[in-house]
Design an enzyme around this catalytic site. Structure first.
Site, PDB file in Angstrom:
ATOM      1  N   ARG A  43      -8.788   0.188   4.575  1.00  0.00           N
ATOM      2  CA  ARG A  43      -7.930   1.183   3.907  1.00  0.00           C
ATOM      3  C   ARG A  43      -6.624   0.545   3.446  1.00  0.00           C
ATOM      4  O   ARG A  43      -6.061   0.962   2.429  1.00  0.00           O
ATOM      5  CB  ARG A  43      -7.605   2.331   4.876  1.00  0.00           C
ATOM      6  CG  ARG A  43      -8.750   3.294   5.089  1.00  0.00           C
ATOM      7  CD  ARG A  43      -8.240   4.511   5.832  1.00  0.00           C
ATOM      8  NE  ARG A  43      -6.925   4.848   5.340  1.00  0.00           N
ATOM      9  CZ  ARG A  43      -5.937   5.360   6.064  1.00  0.00           C
ATOM     10  NH1 ARG A  43      -6.135   5.617   7.333  1.00  0.00           N
ATOM     11  NH2 ARG A  43      -4.772   5.623   5.533  1.00  0.00           N
ATOM     12  N   CYS A  47      -4.640  13.596  12.417  1.00  0.00           N
ATOM     13  CA  CYS A  47      -5.277  12.294  12.272  1.00  0.00           C
ATOM     14  C   CYS A  47      -5.155  11.586  13.610  1.00  0.00           C
ATOM     15  O   CYS A  47      -4.527  12.107  14.537  1.00  0.00           O
ATOM     16  CB  CYS A  47      -4.653  11.483  11.148  1.00  0.00           C
ATOM     17  SG  CYS A  47      -3.060  10.833  11.563  1.00  0.00           S
ATOM     18  N   ARG A 103      -4.537  10.864   4.046  1.00  0.00           N
ATOM     19  CA  ARG A 103      -3.484  11.884   4.089  1.00  0.00           C
ATOM     20  C   ARG A 103      -2.502  11.767   2.938  1.00  0.00           C
ATOM     21  O   ARG A 103      -1.924  12.756   2.493  1.00  0.00           O
ATOM     22  CB  ARG A 103      -2.699  11.760   5.397  1.00  0.00           C
ATOM     23  CG  ARG A 103      -3.480  12.050   6.634  1.00  0.00           C
ATOM     24  CD  ARG A 103      -2.567  11.872   7.823  1.00  0.00           C
ATOM     25  NE  ARG A 103      -1.273  12.464   7.550  1.00  0.00           N
ATOM     26  CZ  ARG A 103      -0.975  13.742   7.679  1.00  0.00           C
ATOM     27  NH1 ARG A 103      -1.874  14.565   8.119  1.00  0.00           N
ATOM     28  NH2 ARG A 103       0.225  14.189   7.374  1.00  0.00           N
ATOM     29  N   LYS A 116       0.839  -1.216   0.000  1.00  0.00           N
ATOM     30  CA  LYS A 116       0.000   0.000   0.000  1.00  0.00           C
ATOM     31  C   LYS A 116       0.869   1.259   0.000  1.00  0.00           C
ATOM     32  O   LYS A 116       0.638   2.175  -0.777  1.00  0.00           O
ATOM     33  CB  LYS A 116      -0.910   0.017   1.232  1.00  0.00           C
ATOM     34  CG  LYS A 116      -1.599   1.357   1.430  1.00  0.00           C
ATOM     35  CD  LYS A 116      -2.383   1.424   2.706  1.00  0.00           C
ATOM     36  CE  LYS A 116      -1.628   1.924   3.900  1.00  0.00           C
ATOM     37  NZ  LYS A 116      -1.401   3.385   3.959  1.00  0.00           N
ATOM     38  N   ASN A 117       1.872   1.283   0.872  1.00  0.00           N
ATOM     39  CA  ASN A 117       2.671   2.510   0.994  1.00  0.00           C
ATOM     40  C   ASN A 117       3.608   2.721  -0.191  1.00  0.00           C
ATOM     41  O   ASN A 117       4.173   3.802  -0.340  1.00  0.00           O
ATOM     42  CB  ASN A 117       3.463   2.510   2.301  1.00  0.00           C
ATOM     43  CG  ASN A 117       2.582   2.837   3.492  1.00  0.00           C
ATOM     44  OD1 ASN A 117       1.395   3.113   3.328  1.00  0.00           O
ATOM     45  ND2 ASN A 117       3.156   2.790   4.676  1.00  0.00           N
ATOM     46  N   ASP A 163       4.628   1.017  11.947  1.00  0.00           N
ATOM     47  CA  ASP A 163       3.431   0.337  11.440  1.00  0.00           C
ATOM     48  C   ASP A 163       3.321  -1.110  11.918  1.00  0.00           C
ATOM     49  O   ASP A 163       2.314  -1.774  11.630  1.00  0.00           O
ATOM     50  CB  ASP A 163       3.392   0.387   9.898  1.00  0.00           C
ATOM     51  CG  ASP A 163       3.026   1.764   9.383  1.00  0.00           C
ATOM     52  OD1 ASP A 163       2.639   2.633  10.191  1.00  0.00           O
ATOM     53  OD2 ASP A 163       3.122   1.982   8.150  1.00  0.00           O
ATOM     54  N   VAL A 181       8.050   7.567  16.611  1.00  0.00           N
ATOM     55  CA  VAL A 181       7.768   8.240  15.333  1.00  0.00           C
ATOM     56  C   VAL A 181       6.526   9.130  15.427  1.00  0.00           C
ATOM     57  O   VAL A 181       6.537  10.278  14.980  1.00  0.00           O
ATOM     58  CB  VAL A 181       7.627   7.212  14.187  1.00  0.00           C
ATOM     59  CG1 VAL A 181       7.294   7.902  12.867  1.00  0.00           C
ATOM     60  CG2 VAL A 181       8.894   6.380  14.054  1.00  0.00           C
ATOM     61  N   ARG A 195       0.789  15.186  12.541  1.00  0.00           N
ATOM     62  CA  ARG A 195       1.284  14.896  11.191  1.00  0.00           C
ATOM     63  C   ARG A 195       1.278  16.108  10.258  1.00  0.00           C
ATOM     64  O   ARG A 195       0.548  16.150   9.261  1.00  0.00           O
ATOM     65  CB  ARG A 195       0.506  13.738  10.580  1.00  0.00           C
ATOM     66  CG  ARG A 195       0.690  12.469  11.366  1.00  0.00           C
ATOM     67  CD  ARG A 195      -0.080  11.320  10.785  1.00  0.00           C
ATOM     68  NE  ARG A 195       0.642  10.577   9.785  1.00  0.00           N
ATOM     69  CZ  ARG A 195       0.180   9.473   9.218  1.00  0.00           C
ATOM     70  NH1 ARG A 195      -0.990   9.005   9.543  1.00  0.00           N
ATOM     71  NH2 ARG A 195       0.883   8.829   8.318  1.00  0.00           N
TER      72      ARG A 195
END
Ligand code: UD1
Length: 419
Positions: A398, A117, A93, A22-23, A306, A328, A122
């Site tokens: 998502r 968020c 985002r 996804k990223n 993540d 993070v 962010r």
């Protein structure tokens, strides 16, 4: 709105195929705006963030066609406008990733500010500062970033914090700029490297992506290409934890173990036996309970934020006490309150969660609050006694491709039902 009903206690077993990252696919889809002819993107995951990006592209006038085997053909030549509206950006985002390519190729962009968020404020100040250093005029007005430029100019940009999408946005902008851009303190994530490989496949000249100093020699134009997105390392890691937490044995296919060094090391430390080849990883935890592990999240190649929530779930049922420190994002422990509803023993001190494993979690209704938190609640549900109901699973859709089908194929008792 759907929810997931999970009956815990089944050790997972079998094989599962990982989808495209996804990223990685989100910046690559944004990066298609840089090309002057059609681009084929393969190994596209079937996740909601991809549909949102495609909706954004269709609204900009691009033509998109689905091909076989999770591929999309995108023709950027039909672009009609350079506007990214609030109603789409607020749901994802990563829409901010169109800013750099739009400016570089069309000299203008109007993109909604993403806003905060669930996991923290962010901001996007580093994205904007970098574009300004390349010569863009940027005005933030009425909740929108309004940017204009003649041709962007190469610049040396020192980013004062490691930012993944920031690095990607500036890399895309710089690829069509006049001259060379040097990004210092760049993110080294594999998804940044995948984007650089994609841009280079279109005729770009990016060097040293994957290090903290990336050099981008701007070119006059980029052409369409045929590109396959890298496997999703976070999806891979989530299924590995699913196997470990349930005392199972699972073979993960179509992945890349080289992307997961820090995660595999922690799973071995937790007591799992791991075997791997070029594009597969097998985890065996049959008949054993994990030991607690200490985690500290950090930019790549450190332990990924993540995967933090999933390892909290692992520690919740492990032998001993483990600490999980999030460095993070400032507010990424929403899953902890929900774990407590399942009977977890957790104490939070600042940005550290100290988790003492319990003999068993007990099923309860819980609520997903963000993407990776949702995954961790599913993992906890897989090992909890009785029934766990995970609500608000639009978060999980998502970023995870058919998670309940993949888990069910490994023997999990999991079902999606409408509310
Ligand atoms: C990306 C990933 C997300 C992952 C995160 C960190 C995508 C689509 N999302 O998010 O899954 O959790 O990297 O690995 O790839 N920051 C600033 N100013 C900026 C930009 C960022 O202060 O202009 C801060 C953020 O608030 C955060 C930190 O930098 O504290 C890292 O964020 P960043 O790497 O930018 O995360 P994303 O790229 O949004």
């Amino acid at each position: 709105m759907n929810k997931l009903i999970i009956k815990g206690g089944v050790p997972l077993s079998g094989e599962v195929r990982v989808s495209g990252s996804k990223n990685a696919v989100l910046p690559i889809l944004a990066g298609t705006l840089l090309a002057d002819s059609p681009v084929i993107v393969r190994n596209v995951p079937d996740v909601h963030d991809v549909s949102t990006t495609m909706e954004l592209q269709v609204r900009m006038g691009l033509s998109l066609t689905f091909g076989e085997n999770m591929s999309i053909v995108i023709d950027p030549a039909t672009l009609e406008n350079t506007f990214a509206p609030y109603e789409l950006v607020k749901t994802m985002r990563a829409s901010i990733l169109v800013l750099g390519p739009l400016l570089a190729r069309f000299g203008r962009a109007e993109v909604s500010l993403p806003g905060g968020c669930a996991i923290g404020a962010r901001p996007v100040n580093i994205h904007l500062g970098g574009l300004e250093a390349m010569g863009a005029d940027i005005l933030v007005e009425n909740g929108y970033i309004k940017a204009r430029c003649d041709r962007l100019k190469g610049a040396r940009i020192v980013m004062d914090q490691v930012t993944v999408t920031g690095t990607e946005n500036l890399m895309m902008a710089a690829s069509l700029a006049d001259g060379t851009t040097v990004l210092e303190n760049a993110a080294r994530e594999p998804e940044v490297v995948d984007l650089a490989d994609f841009i280079n496949a279109m005729g770009g000249q990016i060097e040293d992506a994957g290090t903290d100093t990336v050099k981008i020699h701007g070119v006059e134009k980029l052409r369409g290409c045929d590109y396959t997105v890298l496997p999703d390392r976070i999806e891979t890691g989530t299924y590995l934890v699913a196997a470990a937490i349930t005392g199972g044995k699972v073979l993960i296919k179509h992945t890349d173990p080289r992307l997961l060094d820090s995660v595999l090391a922690k799973l071995e430390e937790a007591g799992a036996t791991i075997d791997s080849g070029d594009n597969w990883i097998e985890l065996d935890m049959v008949g054993r309970k994990p030991h607690s592990v200490n985690i500290r999240t950090a930019p790549y190649p450190g332990f990924p934020t993540d995967m933090q929530a999933q390892f909290c779930a692992l520690n919740a049922i492990a032998e001993g006490t483990g600490s999980v420190t999030e460095t993070v994002f400032e507010n990424r422990f929403m899953h902890i309150q929900e774990f407590m509803r399942l009977g977890a023993n957790v104490h939070i001190e600042g940005n550290t969660a100290i988790i003492t494993g319990v003999d068993g979690l007990n099923g309860a209704p819980v609520m997903a609050t963000d993407l990776r938190a949702s995954a961790s609640l599913i993992l906890a549900g897989l090992v909890a006694n009785g029934e766990t109901v995970v609500d608000r699973i639009y978060h999980i859709d998502r970023g995870y491709d058919h998670i309940e089908e993949k888990l069910a194929s490994l023997g999990a008792k999991i079902q999606r039902v409408p509310n």
